[in-house]
Design an enzyme around this catalytic site. Structure first.
Site, short mmCIF file in Angstrom:
data_model
loop_
_atom_site.label_atom_id
_atom_site.label_comp_id
_atom_site.label_asym_id
_atom_site.label_seq_id
_atom_site.Cartn_x
_atom_site.Cartn_y
_atom_site.Cartn_z
N HIS A 1 0.82 -1.21 0.00
CA HIS A 1 0.00 0.00 0.00
C HIS A 1 0.86 1.27 0.00
CE1 HIS A 1 -4.09 1.22 0.00
NE2 HIS A 1 -4.26 1.48 1.28
N ASN B 1 -6.66 7.12 4.48
CA ASN B 1 -8.04 7.55 4.22
C ASN B 1 -8.30 9.02 4.46
OD1 ASN B 1 -7.93 7.50 6.99
ND2 ASN B 1 -9.71 6.17 7.29
N ASP C 1 -0.78 2.56 -5.27
CA ASP C 1 -0.86 1.13 -5.55
C ASP C 1 -2.18 0.80 -6.24
OD1 ASP C 1 -1.81 1.94 -2.82
OD2 ASP C 1 -2.59 -0.11 -2.81
N ASN D 1 -8.98 4.17 -0.77
CA ASN D 1 -9.37 5.21 0.19
C ASN D 1 -8.57 6.50 0.03
OD1 ASN D 1 -11.38 3.66 1.40
ND2 ASN D 1 -9.95 2.73 2.84
#
Length: 210
Positions: free
Chosen positions: A19, A66, A91, A112
């Site tokens: 991520h 997020n 990603d 997110n």
């Protein structure tokens, strides 16, 4: 001025997560192009560099994924950077590992970080989609993206982030198609033509290694 945003989560716990490949990409751009030291501002770590004769602010939000849009919006407003000059590196589950695509606008595909940026800034920014592959089943997605790159993946991650840095000037000049093509050719030259997810057979096409 251009704004290059790498997406990831702050802290050593997440540093090598799939991520966080957006952080890895912009870290490599800063290493390759020098510039001012990292500073903490806009709820982010920032560095100013010159790429291909263009001033670029590199930004790594420290808000967790997020809430990335809060940091991006602060920097964008402060420098009055149009959304068309904002590039986000992140990603992409829907691309095979080691593949890269560039697009402007589009959906957020459940990411997110993108959702937050779109909510705070608008949707028509450039996205550099860095493939990490899909684990195959939805229940496995969270563990996949928040898992570290496997040892077998690290060589292609290094080659891809280095290629991104080497050709970042094309992005700063708005030459998206050329940038994407240069990355493809660089990865092909290294033999990364058919990278498999961890657990799948094979990782590098040795016949094309260069």
């Amino acid at each position: 001025m251009h704004l290059f945003v790498g997406l990831g989560n702050p802290g050593s716990r997440y540093a090598r997560n799939r991520h966080n490949i957006g952080f890895m990409a912009v870290d490599e751009i800063v290493r390759a192009h020098g510039g001012m030291p990292w500073r903490k501002r806009f709820q982010a770590e920032t560095a100013e560099i010159v790429v291909g004769g263009e001033r670029v602010l590199i930004l790594k939000p420290q808000t967790y994924m997020n809430e990335s849009g809060r940091a991006v919006a602060e920097a964008q407003r402060f420098f009055k950077i149009p959304l068309s000059d904002v590039t986000v590196f992140y990603d992409e589950l829907d691309l095979p590992p080691a593949k890269l695509r560039v697009k402007v606008g589009g959906g957020n595909a459940g990411h997110n970080g993108l959702r937050s940026i779109t909510a705070h800034c608008g949707n028509d920014y450039r996205r550099v989609r860095i493939g990490i592959g899909h684990p195959g089943h939805k229940p496995l997605v969270q563990a996949h993206v928040l898992g570290d790159f496997a040892k077998a993946e690290e060589p292609w991650v290094e080659d891809l982030t280095r290629a991104i840095a080497d050709h970042a000037a094309l992005l700063a000049k708005g030459e998206d198609a050329s940038f994407q093509n240069k990355i493809h050719l660089a990865m092909e030259a290294k033999g990364w033509t058919d990278v498999k997810r961890p657990g799948e057979q094979a990782g590098k096409d040795k016949s094309n290694a260069g």
